[in-house]
Design a protein around this motif. Structure first.
Motif, PDB file in Angstrom:
ATOM      1  N   CYS A 297    -128.185  38.831  98.013  1.00  0.00           N
ATOM      2  CA  CYS A 297    -129.643  38.750  97.969  1.00  0.00           C
ATOM      3  C   CYS A 297    -130.028  37.776  96.855  1.00  0.00           C
ATOM      4  N   ARG A 298    -130.857  36.798  97.207  1.00  0.00           N
ATOM      5  CA  ARG A 298    -131.320  35.797  96.245  1.00  0.00           C
ATOM      6  C   ARG A 298    -132.842  35.888  96.130  1.00  0.00           C
ATOM      7  N   VAL A 299    -133.355  35.572  94.955  1.00  0.00           N
ATOM      8  CA  VAL A 299    -134.797  35.693  94.741  1.00  0.00           C
ATOM      9  C   VAL A 299    -135.361  34.432  94.090  1.00  0.00           C
ATOM     10  N   GLN A 300    -136.662  34.257  94.267  1.00  0.00           N
ATOM     11  CA  GLN A 300    -137.406  33.212  93.569  1.00  0.00           C
ATOM     12  C   GLN A 300    -138.763  33.805  93.181  1.00  0.00           C
ATOM     13  N   HIS A 301    -138.980  33.934  91.885  1.00  0.00           N
ATOM     14  CA  HIS A 301    -140.218  34.548  91.414  1.00  0.00           C
ATOM     15  C   HIS A 301    -141.344  33.519  91.392  1.00  0.00           C
ATOM     16  N   ARG A 302    -142.541  34.018  91.419  1.00  0.00           N
ATOM     17  CA  ARG A 302    -143.723  33.154  91.371  1.00  0.00           C
ATOM     18  C   ARG A 302    -143.684  32.206  90.170  1.00  0.00           C
ATOM     19  N   SER A 303    -143.244  32.738  89.020  1.00  0.00           N
ATOM     20  CA  SER A 303    -143.251  31.949  87.789  1.00  0.00           C
ATOM     21  C   SER A 303    -142.237  30.813  87.795  1.00  0.00           C
ATOM     22  N   SER A 304    -141.229  30.895  88.670  1.00  0.00           N
ATOM     23  CA  SER A 304    -140.199  29.858  88.714  1.00  0.00           C
ATOM     24  C   SER A 304    -140.170  29.121  90.044  1.00  0.00           C
ATOM     25  N   THR A 305    -141.246  29.242  90.821  1.00  0.00           N
ATOM     26  CA  THR A 305    -141.313  28.550  92.112  1.00  0.00           C
ATOM     27  C   THR A 305    -141.625  27.068  91.899  1.00  0.00           C
ATOM     28  N   PRO A 306    -140.786  26.171  92.402  1.00  0.00           N
ATOM     29  CA  PRO A 306    -141.060  24.741  92.267  1.00  0.00           C
ATOM     30  C   PRO A 306    -142.276  24.336  93.115  1.00  0.00           C
ATOM     31  N   LYS A 307    -142.714  23.121  92.924  1.00  0.00           N
ATOM     32  CA  LYS A 307    -143.846  22.602  93.677  1.00  0.00           C
ATOM     33  C   LYS A 307    -143.339  21.473  94.592  1.00  0.00           C
ATOM     34  N   PRO A 308    -142.865  21.833  95.789  1.00  0.00           N
ATOM     35  CA  PRO A 308    -142.368  20.802  96.702  1.00  0.00           C
ATOM     36  C   PRO A 308    -143.506  19.887  97.159  1.00  0.00           C
ATOM     37  N   VAL A 309    -143.177  18.625  97.356  1.00  0.00           N
ATOM     38  CA  VAL A 309    -144.129  17.642  97.858  1.00  0.00           C
ATOM     39  C   VAL A 309    -143.547  17.013  99.115  1.00  0.00           C
ATOM     40  N   TRP A 310    -144.321  17.030 100.182  1.00  0.00           N
ATOM     41  CA  TRP A 310    -143.856  16.472 101.461  1.00  0.00           C
ATOM     42  C   TRP A 310    -143.902  14.948 101.408  1.00  0.00           C
ATOM     43  N   ASN A 311    -142.721  14.334 101.495  1.00  0.00           N
ATOM     44  CA  ASN A 311    -142.644  12.877 101.530  1.00  0.00           C
ATOM     45  C   ASN A 311    -141.439  12.477 102.373  1.00  0.00           C
ATOM     46  N   PRO A 312    -141.642  12.248 103.667  1.00  0.00           N
ATOM     47  CA  PRO A 312    -140.516  11.926 104.543  1.00  0.00           C
ATOM     48  C   PRO A 312    -139.926  10.539 104.299  1.00  0.00           C
ATOM     49  N   ASP A 313    -140.558   9.742 103.433  1.00  0.00           N
ATOM     50  CA  ASP A 313    -140.067   8.387 103.182  1.00  0.00           C
ATOM     51  C   ASP A 313    -139.018   8.326 102.084  1.00  0.00           C
ATOM     52  N   LEU A 314    -138.843   9.441 101.344  1.00  0.00           N
ATOM     53  CA  LEU A 314    -137.865   9.459 100.262  1.00  0.00           C
ATOM     54  C   LEU A 314    -136.839  10.565 100.490  1.00  0.00           C
ATOM     55  N   PRO A 315    -135.583  10.326 100.176  1.00  0.00           N
ATOM     56  CA  PRO A 315    -134.572  11.377 100.326  1.00  0.00           C
ATOM     57  C   PRO A 315    -134.793  12.490  99.302  1.00  0.00           C
ATOM     58  N   VAL A 316    -134.416  13.716  99.677  1.00  0.00           N
ATOM     59  CA  VAL A 316    -134.505  14.854  98.765  1.00  0.00           C
ATOM     60  C   VAL A 316    -133.390  14.736  97.734  1.00  0.00           C
ATOM     61  N   THR A 317    -133.742  14.824  96.479  1.00  0.00           N
ATOM     62  CA  THR A 317    -132.757  14.637  95.411  1.00  0.00           C
ATOM     63  C   THR A 317    -132.330  15.944  94.743  1.00  0.00           C
ATOM     64  N   HIS A 318    -132.837  17.055  95.228  1.00  0.00           N
ATOM     65  CA  HIS A 318    -132.473  18.339  94.637  1.00  0.00           C
ATOM     66  C   HIS A 318    -132.104  19.321  95.748  1.00  0.00           C
ATOM     67  N   SER A 319    -131.420  20.394  95.362  1.00  0.00           N
ATOM     68  CA  SER A 319    -131.003  21.425  96.319  1.00  0.00           C
ATOM     69  C   SER A 319    -131.973  22.598  96.256  1.00  0.00           C
ATOM     70  N   PHE A 320    -132.627  22.873  97.382  1.00  0.00           N
ATOM     71  CA  PHE A 320    -133.552  24.013  97.411  1.00  0.00           C
ATOM     72  C   PHE A 320    -132.818  25.326  97.139  1.00  0.00           C
ATOM     73  N   ARG A 321    -131.596  25.450  97.632  1.00  0.00           N
ATOM     74  CA  ARG A 321    -130.849  26.702  97.456  1.00  0.00           C
ATOM     75  C   ARG A 321    -130.550  26.971  95.979  1.00  0.00           C
ATOM     76  N   GLU A 322    -130.323  25.937  95.201  1.00  0.00           N
ATOM     77  CA  GLU A 322    -129.985  26.121  93.794  1.00  0.00           C
ATOM     78  C   GLU A 322    -131.181  26.597  92.968  1.00  0.00           C
ATOM     79  N   GLN A 323    -132.356  26.612  93.561  1.00  0.00           N
ATOM     80  CA  GLN A 323    -133.558  27.046  92.843  1.00  0.00           C
ATOM     81  C   GLN A 323    -133.782  28.560  92.944  1.00  0.00           C
TER      82      GLN A 323
END
Length: 388
Positions: A297-323
């Motif tokens: 079981c993995r969790v993500q609290h409100r206080s540590s939720t990242p702010k993703p930005v939708w941009n299909p023109d740039l590759p994703v440089t971070h791992s969502f799972r590692e957050q």
């Protein structure tokens, strides 16, 4: 210490679930640990003595001999004779669904306590009748609801009870794997699972699971909207003969829960796995989210939720799972089937509380029945509350 032998008629142990989870990993495992201590003043320890019941005597004898059971005393093909035996207290059923209802009726009439795999019957009327008969007979009864005892869901329950999520908004579940058709690779599931006339189908199999998971953790199911499909129309049986698959092998369900949360669960035997576990539930709430599987079981609290930005023109440089943060075990987790067996045995012999009974099982049958009706009629259906 006082050792009390508990003779349990087990019908259906030649099947995968009855053999592996209920016989080997539950009752025989209890014997290996020295029995089940009740913790009473007399120091009573329950010693399970399985009596294997079925149609294939040779297969039953082979199982008995493999595990050191006395085949002369613990094997029978005569269910009525077994039920007439006053030394047997409990009847357990893991047969094919179509044979279960009638056998349980006979066991209730014989005064045996009932423990059964789900679904308890092929339809709601039959499931309610079993619950009514058991109540009138004054026996104790339980239905297997094993997923409640999975480590991943126990961790999820811990989060819910601790208020981690705030207001729970939604639950998304993904379950399934590819079941081979049986032509060029053997199927992992028996052929009857894919024949509606034999009680097969993923809605009948899995919706009862989803009912008790949702009911116990999040709230009663108030409505269902489902679409069932038979994606693979032909399969090959245990004799390598082709047959028409008449039962659904995938189901896509939306469930409205008491309290306002919405659950969406996909169930499929025609999907290839691209997730960490065979079943995963994502729970999203105002204060945090979690993803729970069979064990993790993995969790993500409100206080540590990242702010993703939708941009299909740039590759994703971070791992969502590692957050996400992993929830620690903080306890020893036993086999879920064995854990529920222990609770049921304590219920029978020490009158311990137990609410996963035939009434609870009927709710699961009801949801499967209404899910199939929703799919056939193409509409959302209200789920009436079942009176005790």
């Amino acid at each position: 210490m006082t050792r009390k032998t508990v003779r349990i008629a087990m019908n259906g142990v030649t099947g995968r679930m009855g053999y592996r989870q209920h016989l080997v990993r539950s009752l025989l495992a209890l014997r290996e640990q020295g029995g089940l201590a009740l913790g009473d003043a007399e120091g009573t320890v329950l010693w399970p003595e399985p009596v294997l019941v079925g149609r294939r005597e040779n297969a039953l004898r082979e199982i008995a001999e493999r595990h050191g059971l006395d085949a002369e005393k613990s094997v029978s093909t005569d269910l009525d004779a077994v039920l007439a035996d006053p030394t047997i207290d409990i009847y357990f059923d893991a047969q094919v669904t179509s044979a279960r209802e009638e056998a349980i009726k006979r066991a209730i009439a014989a005064g045996k306590h009932i423990y059964t795999e789900k679904p308890s019957a092929t339809g709601l009327a039959g499931a309610l009748e079993l619950a009514s008969l058991a109540k009138a007979a004054g026996i104790k009864h339980g239905v297997v609801q094993d997923k409640l005892f999975l480590p991943g869901l126990l961790k999820l329950k811990r989060l819910i009870e601790g208020g981690f999520f705030g207001k729970i908004l939604s639950i998304r579940g993904e379950f399934g794997y590819w079941v081979f058709e049986g032509d060029w690779q053997d199927a992992q599931r028996p052929s009857w699972n894919y024949r509606a006339e034999d009680g097969g189908g993923i809605v009948v199999d899995m919706f009862p699971h989803w009912e008790y998971v949702l009911h116990e953790l999040f709230g009663r199911v108030r409505s269902v909207q489902a679409l069932a499909a038979t994606h693979v129309p032909q399969r090959w049986d245990e004799q390598s003969k082709p047959y028409d698959a008449t039962a659904d092998d995938a189901a896509y369900g939306i469930f409205e829960l008491e309290g306002g949360a919405i659950a969406q669960i996909n169930s499929s035997w025609t999907v290839r796995v691209n997730r960490d576990e065979l079943v995963e539930f994502q729970v999203d709430g105002t204060e945090g989210s979690a993803v729970a599987g069979l064990r993790n079981c993995r969790v993500q609290h409100r206080s540590s939720t990242p702010k993703p930005v939708w941009n299909p023109d740039l590759p994703v440089t971070h791992s969502f799972r590692e957050q996400w943060q992993e929830i620690p075990d903080n306890q020893e987790f036993d086999n879920g089937f064995k854990a529920q067996w222990e609770l049921f045995l304590r219920h029978v012999y020490a009158d311990a509380p137990y609410h996963w009974d035939l009434h609870a099982g009927a709710r699961g049958v009801q949801l499967a029945e209404l899910g199939l009706k929703s799919s056939a009629e193409g509409r959302r259906i209200e789920v009436p509350e079942i009176a005790q």
